[in-house]
Design an enzyme around this catalytic site. Structure first.
Site, PDB file in Angstrom:
ATOM      1  N   ARG A   1      -0.023   6.371  -5.718  1.00 27.15           N
ATOM      2  CA  ARG A   1      -1.365   5.975  -6.136  1.00 27.15           C
ATOM      3  C   ARG A   1      -2.121   7.203  -6.642  1.00 27.15           C
ATOM      4  O   ARG A   1      -1.867   8.326  -6.200  1.00 27.15           O
ATOM      5  CB  ARG A   1      -2.128   5.332  -4.982  1.00 27.15           C
ATOM      6  CG  ARG A   1      -1.477   4.058  -4.454  1.00 27.15           C
ATOM      7  CD  ARG A   1      -2.216   3.535  -3.235  1.00 27.15           C
ATOM      8  NE  ARG A   1      -1.575   2.321  -2.717  1.00 27.15           N
ATOM      9  CZ  ARG A   1      -0.568   2.316  -1.852  1.00 27.15           C
ATOM     10  NH1 ARG A   1      -0.083   3.469  -1.397  1.00 27.15           N
ATOM     11  NH2 ARG A   1      -0.034   1.183  -1.430  1.00 27.15           N
TER      12      ARG A   1
ATOM     13  N   LYS B   1      -2.157   4.374   1.888  1.00 23.48           N
ATOM     14  CA  LYS B   1      -2.910   3.155   2.187  1.00 23.48           C
ATOM     15  C   LYS B   1      -2.442   2.533   3.494  1.00 23.48           C
ATOM     16  O   LYS B   1      -3.242   2.009   4.273  1.00 23.48           O
ATOM     17  CB  LYS B   1      -2.740   2.166   1.036  1.00 23.48           C
ATOM     18  CG  LYS B   1      -3.579   0.910   1.149  1.00 23.48           C
ATOM     19  CD  LYS B   1      -3.387   0.045  -0.073  1.00 23.48           C
ATOM     20  CE  LYS B   1      -4.215  -1.233   0.006  1.00 23.48           C
ATOM     21  NZ  LYS B   1      -4.013  -2.096  -1.195  1.00 23.48           N
TER      22      LYS B   1
ATOM     23  N   HIS C   1      -3.930   2.353 -11.545  1.00 24.16           N
ATOM     24  CA  HIS C   1      -2.846   1.658 -10.847  1.00 24.16           C
ATOM     25  C   HIS C   1      -1.747   1.235 -11.816  1.00 24.16           C
ATOM     26  O   HIS C   1      -0.621   0.954 -11.394  1.00 24.16           O
ATOM     27  CB  HIS C   1      -3.396   0.444 -10.119  1.00 24.16           C
ATOM     28  CG  HIS C   1      -2.748   0.219  -8.783  1.00 24.16           C
ATOM     29  ND1 HIS C   1      -2.817   1.137  -7.756  1.00 24.16           N
ATOM     30  CD2 HIS C   1      -2.003  -0.812  -8.308  1.00 24.16           C
ATOM     31  CE1 HIS C   1      -2.152   0.679  -6.711  1.00 24.16           C
ATOM     32  NE2 HIS C   1      -1.644  -0.500  -7.024  1.00 24.16           N
TER      33      HIS C   1
ATOM     34  N   ARG D   1       1.342   3.278 -11.417  1.00 20.49           N
ATOM     35  CA  ARG D   1       2.227   2.864 -10.317  1.00 20.49           C
ATOM     36  C   ARG D   1       3.072   1.671 -10.740  1.00 20.49           C
ATOM     37  O   ARG D   1       4.279   1.618 -10.473  1.00 20.49           O
ATOM     38  CB  ARG D   1       1.367   2.521  -9.100  1.00 20.49           C
ATOM     39  CG  ARG D   1       2.115   2.123  -7.835  1.00 20.49           C
ATOM     40  CD  ARG D   1       1.114   2.089  -6.689  1.00 20.49           C
ATOM     41  NE  ARG D   1       1.584   1.407  -5.497  1.00 20.49           N
ATOM     42  CZ  ARG D   1       2.278   1.984  -4.517  1.00 20.49           C
ATOM     43  NH1 ARG D   1       2.624   3.249  -4.616  1.00 20.49           N
ATOM     44  NH2 ARG D   1       2.631   1.307  -3.442  1.00 20.49           N
TER      45      ARG D   1
ATOM     46  N   HIS E   1       5.779  -0.047   0.528  1.00 19.09           N
ATOM     47  CA  HIS E   1       5.365  -1.415   0.851  1.00 19.09           C
ATOM     48  C   HIS E   1       5.880  -1.790   2.235  1.00 19.09           C
ATOM     49  O   HIS E   1       7.059  -1.603   2.539  1.00 19.09           O
ATOM     50  CB  HIS E   1       5.922  -2.406  -0.171  1.00 19.09           C
ATOM     51  CG  HIS E   1       5.238  -2.324  -1.505  1.00 19.09           C
ATOM     52  ND1 HIS E   1       5.814  -2.794  -2.664  1.00 19.09           N
ATOM     53  CD2 HIS E   1       4.029  -1.826  -1.868  1.00 19.09           C
ATOM     54  CE1 HIS E   1       4.987  -2.590  -3.671  1.00 19.09           C
ATOM     55  NE2 HIS E   1       3.893  -2.007  -3.208  1.00 19.09           N
TER      56      HIS E   1
ATOM     57  N   TYR F   1       8.490  -7.024  -8.824  1.00 19.27           N
ATOM     58  CA  TYR F   1       9.128  -6.275  -9.911  1.00 19.27           C
ATOM     59  C   TYR F   1      10.597  -6.665 -10.103  1.00 19.27           C
ATOM     60  O   TYR F   1      11.244  -6.199 -11.037  1.00 19.27           O
ATOM     61  CB  TYR F   1       9.064  -4.766  -9.622  1.00 19.27           C
ATOM     62  CG  TYR F   1       7.672  -4.249  -9.396  1.00 19.27           C
ATOM     63  CD1 TYR F   1       6.806  -4.025 -10.472  1.00 19.27           C
ATOM     64  CD2 TYR F   1       7.198  -3.995  -8.111  1.00 19.27           C
ATOM     65  CE1 TYR F   1       5.515  -3.548 -10.264  1.00 19.27           C
ATOM     66  CE2 TYR F   1       5.907  -3.522  -7.899  1.00 19.27           C
ATOM     67  CZ  TYR F   1       5.071  -3.301  -8.980  1.00 19.27           C
ATOM     68  OH  TYR F   1       3.800  -2.827  -8.775  1.00 19.27           O
TER      69      TYR F   1
END
Length: 342
Positions: free
Chosen positions: A198, A221, A277, A280, A303, A312
């Site tokens: 990020r 995050k 973003h 990313r 994640h 993706y």
């Protein structure tokens, strides 16, 4: 009136627990029976806790939020920001007492805010934060009732298309960023493209996080540390950049505005909310298009759930390629061709 005559009967009509408590109505043949029943009810209220009316919880919603912050939220990386959000929401709802705060009150507040133009995503975050605060207060012993928002569903959000840059767009963007007056923006963008990090994670990068050809992202995050290897060229650029522009242990300074201007100069249009973003998304999309493994991508992006990374998966060259071979129409063609063989 506790006991009164009703025709040829005696009526007991009482609320032994006080106003707001359960009401009892029963008729008897004699006044003595009615008085005995009334006396028994009064005894039950005094000696049996479950007969007692629930006491009002007069704590304000803002008090509960501050209580959550003092005992738990202050230790979270985003605790201060979360408390400000929740206090603002409590104030907008009139800061009700704890026993008056309900799912209906929050739902009305949410509907009003939505009509004012607040996004459903933001309202879902407020809902999640407040629900989590009540859960934590219950674990800490400061809340004994059900979570007021435990059964309220969040708004269903239609996922936006994940925008990523093509190779030509990446080239145009980097050329545009080279022209920027900000000395940090180009290298920050390059590291985002090389690692899938990020923007904020790279912008706050420190010397101690770069070792042995690996960049370690600590203030993430999810709160979990992750490490991504990069080529020697990036390491060299970081070292040279720190010598020229670094301050203390930091590589970079604020560069978001310079990135936005660079995107505009390059003539690239990005969806709302996907400015930095998009870098990313670009890393993840090209990773899969170049044959990368979905589980490896999950670890790189950090994640917690594979569901997030699966967005993706469709970009993989062999994604669902079995559909071409195993569909019933193809099988029908195969059987027809087999039938014509002599």
């Amino acid at each position: 009136m506790a006991i009164k005559r009703s025709g040829n009967k005696w009526l007991v009509d009482v609320q032994p627990g006080g106003r707001g408590a359960r009401r009892f109505r029963k008729t008897f043949d004699t006044q003595a029976e009615a008085k005995a029943y009334d006396s028994w009810l009064s005894t039950q209220v005094r000696t049996t806790p479950e007969w007692q009316p629930a006491k009002r919880d007069l704590r304000k919603l803002s008090e509960l939020i501050k209580l959550w912050f003092n005992h738990h939220g202050s230790g979270l990386r985003s605790g201060d920001d979360t408390m400000r959000r929740l206090l603002a929401a409590a104030n907008a709802m009139g800061d009700p007492t704890a026993d008056r705060f309900s799912v209906d009150l929050f739902a009305q507040y949410r509907t009003k805010r939505l009509a004012e133009g607040v996004s459903a995503n933001n309202l879902n975050r407020e809902h999640a934060y407040l629900r989590a605060a009540f859960n934590e207060l219950a674990r800490l012993g400061h809340w004994s009732k059900e979570n007021p928002l435990g059964k309220l569903r969040q708004f269903k959000i239609q996922e936006n298309e994940l925008s990523f840059l093509t190779t030509d767009q990446i080239r145009s963007l980097l050329e545009s960023l080279e022209e920027a007056r900000n000395p940090h923006v180009l290298l920050i963008a390059k590291i985002c493209l090389a690692t899938g990090a990020r923007w904020s994670e790279v912008e706050s990068l420190r010397v101690s996080q770069v070792r042995g050809g690996i960049i370690q992202f600590a203030r993430t995050k999810s709160g979990k540390t992750r490490a991504v290897p990069v080529d020697e060229e990036i390491i060299t650029e970081l070292s040279n950049h720190h010598e020229r522009f670094g301050k203390g242990d930091s590589f970079f300074e604020y560069a978001w505005s310079a990135f936005r201007e660079g995107v505009e100069r390059a003539g690239i249009t990005l969806p709302d909310g996907q400015m930095t973003h998009a870098l990313r998304h670009t890393f993840a999309s090209h990773f899969m298009m170049n044959g990368g493994n979905i589980l490896t991508l999950q670890r790189i992006l950090g994640h917690q759930s594979l569901i997030m990374t699966m967005r993706y998966a469709h970009l993989s060259p062999d994604h669902l390629s079995e559909a071409r071979r195993l569909n019933p129409l193809n099988a029908l063609r195969g059987s027809s061709n087999a039938g014509t063989v002599k």
